[in-house]
Design an enzyme around this catalytic site. Structure first.
Site, PDB file in Angstrom:
ATOM      1  N   TRP A  74      42.705  52.829  27.468  1.00 51.88           N
ATOM      2  CA  TRP A  74      41.431  53.507  27.759  1.00 51.88           C
ATOM      3  C   TRP A  74      41.728  54.497  28.865  1.00 51.88           C
ATOM      4  O   TRP A  74      42.124  54.133  29.956  1.00 51.88           O
ATOM      5  CB  TRP A  74      40.382  52.483  28.193  1.00 51.88           C
ATOM      6  CG  TRP A  74      38.990  53.014  28.305  1.00 51.88           C
ATOM      7  CD1 TRP A  74      38.043  53.044  27.321  1.00 51.88           C
ATOM      8  CD2 TRP A  74      38.362  53.550  29.479  1.00 51.88           C
ATOM      9  NE1 TRP A  74      36.869  53.573  27.814  1.00 51.88           N
ATOM     10  CE2 TRP A  74      37.041  53.897  29.132  1.00 51.88           C
ATOM     11  CE3 TRP A  74      38.794  53.772  30.787  1.00 51.88           C
ATOM     12  CZ2 TRP A  74      36.142  54.451  30.030  1.00 51.88           C
ATOM     13  CZ3 TRP A  74      37.911  54.335  31.693  1.00 51.88           C
ATOM     14  CH2 TRP A  74      36.609  54.665  31.317  1.00 51.88           C
ATOM     15  N   LYS A 604      34.733  46.787  27.198  1.00 54.66           N
ATOM     16  CA  LYS A 604      34.006  45.527  27.362  1.00 54.66           C
ATOM     17  C   LYS A 604      34.216  44.939  28.745  1.00 54.66           C
ATOM     18  O   LYS A 604      33.271  44.532  29.413  1.00 54.66           O
ATOM     19  CB  LYS A 604      34.472  44.530  26.298  1.00 54.66           C
ATOM     20  CG  LYS A 604      33.753  43.186  26.338  1.00 54.66           C
ATOM     21  CD  LYS A 604      32.294  43.333  25.983  1.00 54.66           C
ATOM     22  CE  LYS A 604      31.582  41.998  25.946  1.00 54.66           C
ATOM     23  NZ  LYS A 604      30.132  42.167  25.731  1.00 54.66           N
TER      24      LYS A 604
END
Length: 609
Positions: A74, A604
């Site tokens: 990410w 998440k």
């Protein structure tokens, strides 16, 4: 905010690494890659986009190896690209995967460039792999080189490292970012989350902050932050490999919405004797701690912050306990004043939220004596850092947009209101009423889920919209905030939430026929005031969607669509009224064709600051 999977075995680890990456997709990522050692060489594959792209790349040009590391990235430093994807290599001999942020990467990069190292990415991670290669020139082993390297790093990291000249070793280390060792038979693995390794083992070692582990097929040697050899406990997980499957549902999010009645039951289970909440549900010494508490400070981020906002109303209205709440990412930067007899309550689904963990550590530095975490991950960093623990027992939550974690957090917080409040102004009669309502909550959730079909039709009103407004009052204002967050997270519609009474102080300027206004309207003492706010919107041509108690005599008209909710008691109504907002955001996202479970740019478990 990325995912690590790695392993050393007597078999080809590539299929295991790919399956592990798939099981970490819920964490959010933009690229994927892996590297394995075979016959003394490192072979690497990287791909921008989803793991299935990496899988296809390997299928077209197979690689294999008994030791390997894999990663989903990410983007933090450097845009999403193949060159920025992990693993990163140095001199085709050392490979590294990394979660976290290296804060002093600029200085390290300058020094390494002066020593002749060529950088091929924009990432902070690449300094780590080159630094290890530099240390290997004089180190006795890969373990020694990694120990020297991490001593120079500032920031947070979880690392997996392999070296082609020592193909029988896998190194793992962590500081501020979670990492777990999975124990097989003659094989060892590491991962960011046990979910990645459930197909191969249910036995795990959770590394502590500062730990470095050397793994071979014969065992794991672990060294603490002081360099001392240590033994960490082996934990047997009760989770099964199929516990993170979607089952009959199209998306994890929908499955998790429908699991909420069960999850709430799990949160309540075994914590009452004779309908009386037991203090030891929060820890063996919880009664002693609660006796000393004079106020509550809640620290959380995102959805968990919204749960804390609801709890503040409960603490102060029901129990007359002073309660403050703050976004964890802001808390430690404003030099807060906090009394030593405050109970610091942190809330985190993963227990690894970096900002919340740092806020707890700051509160301790300021002299706070007592801390409690509400969490869904029993071996997480926040659990280990806290004095008292309330596990929500919601089971794995894979969808990035939190659903059952939120409702079980609210249940846990209401139980905490009981436990602390009985030492303040919470009467025995009110406690019994709250307990009765909690026991009836799973049934109320099941009733509310029957509105799914009606909400699916309602979602069509949002299909062509770019903006939405959510309104609520009292404990339902945070529920409106949560509804707006869910809609923006997974449908990418800009959504804002306001206390309904604030309409006239600015938001009314936004009202027109293109602005859906979602209102949460339970049957409570603020209802008449809320009705006035609804009229303010309707009079200006706004399109209203009102979730309203079925006992109320209100019906839909030209500008107002009323969806009747099951009648529930005021105390638990915030928990029940969040269900239709979850369903609404889900169905809107499906209509718009977005990636429901893995929305763009989001992760998440937010393990970086």
């Amino acid at each position: 905010m990325c995912g690590i999977v790695a392993g050393i075995a007597q078999r080809n680890v590539v299929p295991i690494l790919i399956e592990g990456l798939k099981r970490l997709e819920y964490r959010g990522y933009d690229s994927a890659g892996l590297a394995v050692i075979h016959q003394g060489e490192i072979f690497r594959k990287r791909e921008l986009g989803k793991v299935k792209g990496l899988e296809a790349l390997i299928a077209s040009d197979p690689i294999q190896g008994n030791v390997g590391i894999a990663h989903t990235r990410w983007a933090t430093h450097g845009k999403p690209s193949t060159s920025n994807a992990h693993p990163h290599l140095s001199q085709d001999k050392v490979a590294v995967v990394h979660n976290g942020i290296i804060e002093n990467h600029d200085n390290l990069r300058t020094a390494l460039q002066q020593n002749g190292y060529q950088f091929t990415s924009e990432t902070d991670t690449e300094v780590v792999v080159h630094k290890i290669a530099e240390e290997l020139k004089t180190a006795d082993s890969l373990l020694d080189a990694v120990k020297r390297t991490v001593a120079t790093l500032q920031g947070a990291y979880a690392l997996g490292v392999v070296y082609s000249d020592q193909p029988d070793i896998l190194i793992a280390c962590r500081k501020g970012s979670p990492l777990v060792i999975g124990i097989g038979i003659g094989e060892y693995f590491i991962a960011s989350d046990i979910a990645a390794l459930l197909p191969v083992t249910q036995r795990f070692i959770f590394l502590e902050d500062g730990d470095i582990a050397e793994l071979t097929i014969n065992g794991a040697s672990i060294y603490d932050k002081n360099g001392s050899r240590v033994v960490r406990p082996v934990i047997e997980s009760q989770l099964k490999a199929d516990s993170v499957d979607k089952g009959k549902y199209r998306h994890y999010m929908l499955k998790e919405i429908y699991e909420q009645a069960w999850a709430v039951s799990e949160t309540l289970e075994g914590r009452f004797i004779g309908n009386r909440l037991q203090d030891n549900a929060f820890g063996h010494n919880a009664a002693e701690v609660f006796d000393q508490v004079k106020s509550i400070q809640i620290l959380a981020c995102g959805t968990s912050y919204h749960a804390g906002l609801v709890a503040r109303y409960w603490f102060e209205k029901l129990a007359r306990v002073p309660c403050s709440i703050e976004v964890a990412s802001e808390f430690r930067y404003r030099n807060p004043v906090i009394a030593a007899d405050t109970l610091v309550v942190t809330i985190s689904q993963s227990g690894e939220t970096a900002d919340t963990l740092a806020a707890l550590q700051e509160a301790k530095r300021l002299g706070v004596k007592h801390s409690l975490v509400i969490c869904n991950a029993p071996e997480s960093s926040l659990v280990r850092e806290s004095d008292l623990v309330m596990m929500t027992r919601a089971g794995p939550e894979i969808g990035v947009a939190s659903t059952k974690a939120f409702t079980t957090q609210l249940v846990a917080l209401l139980m905490l209101v009981i436990a602390v409040g009985r030492r303040f102004a919470l009467t025995k009669e009110l406690e019994e009423t709250i307990v009765s309502e909690l026991f009836g909550l799973p049934g109320a959730i099941e009733q509310t889920l029957k509105l799914d079909s009606a909400i699916e039709i309602l979602a069509q009103r949002f299909a062509d919209k770019q903006n939405a407004l959510f309104l609520g009052r009292g404990t339902h204002y945070p529920i409106a905030m949560e509804g707006a967050l869910k809609l923006k997270e997974i449908s990418y519609i800009h959504a804002e939430a306001y206390p309904a009474g604030e309409l006239k102080h600015g938001p009314l300027a936004l009202i027109d026929a293109e602005m859906p206004v979602v209102t949460v309207a339970p049957n409570n003492s603020l209802l008449e005031k809320l009705k006035s706010n609804i009229q303010e919107v309707s009079a200006r041509g706004g399109q209203l969607i009102v979730f309203m108690d079925e006992a109320l005599d209100e019906s839909s008209d030209e500008n107002v669509f009323v969806l009747k909710m099951p009648s529930v008691a005021n105390i638990i109504s915030p928990i029940v009224y969040t269900i239709p907002l979850q369903l609404l955001s889900y169905h809107v996202a499906v209509l718009k064709g977005t990636d429901v479970d893995q929305p763009r740019n989001l992760a998440k478990s937010v393990t970086v600051e």
